[in-house]
Design an enzyme around this catalytic site. Structure first.
Site, PDB file in Angstrom:
ATOM      1  NE  ARG A  26      11.038   1.492  -1.351  1.00 25.46           N
ATOM      2  CZ  ARG A  26       9.934   0.748  -1.423  1.00 25.46           C
ATOM      3  NH1 ARG A  26       8.745   1.318  -1.331  1.00 25.46           N
ATOM      4  NH2 ARG A  26      10.014  -0.545  -1.615  1.00 25.46           N
ATOM      5  N   GLY A  48       0.792  -1.218   0.000  1.00 18.33           N
ATOM      6  CA  GLY A  48       0.000   0.000   0.000  1.00 18.33           C
ATOM      7  C   GLY A  48       0.820   1.261   0.000  1.00 18.33           C
ATOM      8  CD  GLU A  91       3.920  -2.505   3.860  1.00 17.73           C
ATOM      9  OE1 GLU A  91       4.949  -2.041   3.367  1.00 17.73           O
ATOM     10  OE2 GLU A  91       2.858  -2.643   3.231  1.00 17.73           O
ATOM     11  CG  HIS A 117      11.143  -4.819  -3.527  1.00 15.27           C
ATOM     12  ND1 HIS A 117      10.057  -5.383  -4.157  1.00 15.27           N
ATOM     13  CD2 HIS A 117      10.645  -3.845  -2.721  1.00 15.27           C
ATOM     14  CE1 HIS A 117       8.947  -4.794  -3.738  1.00 15.27           C
ATOM     15  NE2 HIS A 117       9.277  -3.838  -2.894  1.00 15.27           N
ATOM     16  NE  ARG A 166      10.313  -3.722   2.443  1.00 20.71           N
ATOM     17  CZ  ARG A 166       9.558  -3.177   1.564  1.00 20.71           C
ATOM     18  NH1 ARG A 166      10.082  -2.681   0.464  1.00 20.71           N
ATOM     19  NH2 ARG A 166       8.271  -3.125   1.734  1.00 20.71           N
ATOM     20  CG  HIS A 212      10.146  -7.400  -0.342  1.00 20.04           C
ATOM     21  ND1 HIS A 212       9.728  -8.381   0.513  1.00 20.04           N
ATOM     22  CD2 HIS A 212       9.238  -6.404  -0.238  1.00 20.04           C
ATOM     23  CE1 HIS A 212       8.604  -8.002   1.106  1.00 20.04           C
ATOM     24  NE2 HIS A 212       8.291  -6.792   0.672  1.00 20.04           N
TER      25      HIS A 212
END
Ligand code: FAD
Ligand code: SIN
Length: 532
Positions: free
Chosen positions: A387, A49, A115, A352, A291, A243
């Site tokens: 990010r 999202g 997340e 990713h 991540r 990812h």
């Protein structure tokens, strides 16, 4: 063809900008080009999202800014972070007005997901196919806008600058200007020139440089390679985000299916070969650490246990709840024999997202005059060294708007450049063996995955550079002597991007964010962006 506004790319960045410009100038034509079908973009595959501060009772701009800065590990441009976080809600409201639907609770409030790296629930989503829904809304809005000409299956080869008029251009030439682009029309197989006052590059990411990626086949870093060839500035290319949880399918070639981080946000647990929930050994935030940390932890577990994947355990979820939020993932797993209520999902990291790219200022202006960049191909300063999840759809919309604000006035003072020469294809012939191109691509992907992946060191980077040099030399020979094809141009662009990643990684004598070099495990006191 001549146009005031030329947009390369039909993902969220390109289409948002095109709509805004077209609505502002109903009497002017806006040309949008894409090398594939209209919606074949990274945008279409976005799952989790869009991160945006929505619930002001529990969340705040300050918290979203703080989370973004922590993930970025010292390299974010704080002003840009503030701009994106604070302007985000207005941009999200605009796409809702254009028709994008996000999931709501029964009381009408938006359902908010979480997340890795987020301190609050703030992610708007449309089930687990958010990007598909946003892309649909944008394509519908563009179709209703009469002054947008949407040209598909046209591959942009290069941006046109003074170089094509016969001038010598170097990195230190002041005022390099963009006059438009050369494109290979894939339907007629002819090379055409499009002359434009203002050009926007929204060409997306470069995941295809690696053997395993969540990105579709269009993600070959073309925009970055074009700007580098034109002697524009490229920044922070070493920060490739892997990812943590792409679905592991043995023998799969090409795009890997993503298992969104939102699954861990809803309680999914990573386990190693022995069934151990290993993330608590690596970070107090466990499965919801940023991540870079989760991907490195998985990489380390896979190496220790000698496996090609770890497991994502969702067996404790209520089936109804899982299907309500993740219907696409449920179906995909079932299609390969995994009922997630009974079995764990095999997952492994995959390339990713590219955090670096075409360097821009806070209005999306690149270092080349009249050339703008936004979306994944750009480096605006938002992401720094890593990010924060679900910040990229937001960044693309905020910067598309900022590019639009800047060009609104500027376009009045820019002249269309006359006398641009046609593309020179003299001395080229049909390629004799396509296998040369496909083989080189395989080699490139192997080199990048084996030597420039999640964990790096100096010897690996040196090896990678030597192999890329050879691939570059061979590909240039092909490029100079054969007629152009998508495969050849993508290969050439991907080798350039690979070179920029390795070069950035070799310059960075430290470990920061997504760049981890075992020869320099600590952080340098000099906090700097690497501009090439
Ligand atoms: P894209 O959407 O990739 O569009 C690029 C366009 O450029 C395409 O139309 C392409 O054809 C065109 N193009 C490229 N080269 C050329 C050329 N030479 N000539 C002509 N056209 C060209 N981000 C989030 O914020 N939230 C998420 O939940 C999320 N999930 C993701 C899941 C997956 C599986 C992936 C792959 C990414 C995800 N991301 C997510 C990242 C995000 O989707 C992308 O960063 C973003 O959509 C990029 O948008 P864009 O407009 O910059 O580029
Ligand atoms: C995901 O859904 O896990 C991807 C989100 C992102 O890349 O921002």
């Amino acid at each position: 063809m001549q146009t005031d506004f030329l947009v390369i790319g039909s993902g969220i960045a390109g289409l948002t900008y095109a709509l805004k410009v077209a609505q502002e100038f109903p009497d002017k034509k806006v040309v949008v080009m894409t090398k594939a079908t209209a919606d074949e973009t990274n945008t279409k595959y976005a799952q989790g999202g869009i991160a945006v501060v929505n619930d002001l009772e529990n969340d705040s701009f300050e918290k979203h800014i703080e989370d973004t800065l922590i993930a970025g590990d010292g390299l974010c441009n704080e002003k840009v972070v503030e701009i994106v976080v604070k302007e985000g809600p207005d941009r999200v409201n605009e796409i809702i007005e254009w028709g994008a639907r996000f999931d709501k609770e029964k009381d009408g409030d938006y359902k908010l997901g979480k997340e890795g790296g987020h301190s609050e629930y703030r992610i708007l989503h449309h089930k687990d196919v958010t990007g598909k829904e946003m892309e649909r809304a944008l394509i519908d809005a563009v179709a209703a806008q009469k002054n947008i000409e949407f040209i598909k299956h046209c591959f942009v080869i290069d941006i046109i600058t003074q170089h094509h008029l016969g001038y010598l251009i170097t990195k230190s030439t002041p005022d390099i200007e963009c006059y438009g682009v050369y494109v290979l029309n894939l339907e007629t197989n002819r090379i055409e020139k499009i002359v434009a006052k203002i050009t926007l590059l929204a060409t997306g990411g470069n995941g295809q440089v690696y053997r395993t990626t969540t990105n579709p086949s269009i993600a070959t870093g073309d925009g970055v390679a074009m700007v580098y060839r034109a002697k524009g500035r490229i920044e922070n290319m070493e920060f490739i985000q892997f990812h943590p949880t792409a679905l592991f399918e043995p023998g799969l070639k090409g795009q890997a299916f993503l298992i969104t981080e939102a699954v861990r946000g809803d309680g999914g647990i990573l386990r190693n070969k022995n069934g151990e929930a290993f993330m608590e050994k690596y970070d107090p935030r466990k499965d919801l650490a940023p991540r870079d940390i989760v991907a490195r932890a998985i990489d380390s577990e896979m190496k220790k246990t000698g496996t090609e994947h770890v497991w994502l355990d969702c067996r404790h979820f209520s089936k109804e709840k899982f299907i309500e939020h993740f219907p696409n993932i449920y179906e995909k797993c079932l299609s390969i024999g995994i009922d997630i209520t009974k079995y764990m999902i095999p997952v492994a990291p995959a390339a990713h997202y590219s955090c670096g790219g075409i360097k821009t200022d806070e209005w999306g202006r690149s270092s080349v005059k009249n050339l703008y960049a936004c979306g994944e191909c750009s480096s605006t300063g938002l992401h720094g060294a890593n990010r924060l999840a679900s910040n990229s759809l937001l960044e693309a919309m905020v910067f598309a708007h900022r590019c639009f604000i800047d060009v609104k006035e500027k376009v009045r003072s820019v002249e269309i450049k006359e006398n641009i020469p046609d593309w020179n294809a003299r001395g080229t012939a049909e390629p004799k063996e396509m296998i040369l191109i496909t083989q080189s691509l395989k080699e490139l992907q192997l080199v990048m995955s084996d030597y420039v992946g999640i964990v790096r060191n100096d010897v690996r980077l040196q090896r990678a550079m030597r192999r890329l040099d050879l691939l570059w030399e061979e590909t240039e020979q092909l490029y100079q002597s054969t007629s152009l094809s998508t495969q050849l141009m993508e290969l050439r662009n991907m080798i350039t991007v690979g070179y920029l990643i390795v070069k950035g990684a070799a310059f960075r004598k430290e470990s920061r964010g997504l760049h981890f070099n075992t020869d320099y495990p600590g952080q340098s006191e000099l906090v700097q962006n690497i501009v090439l």
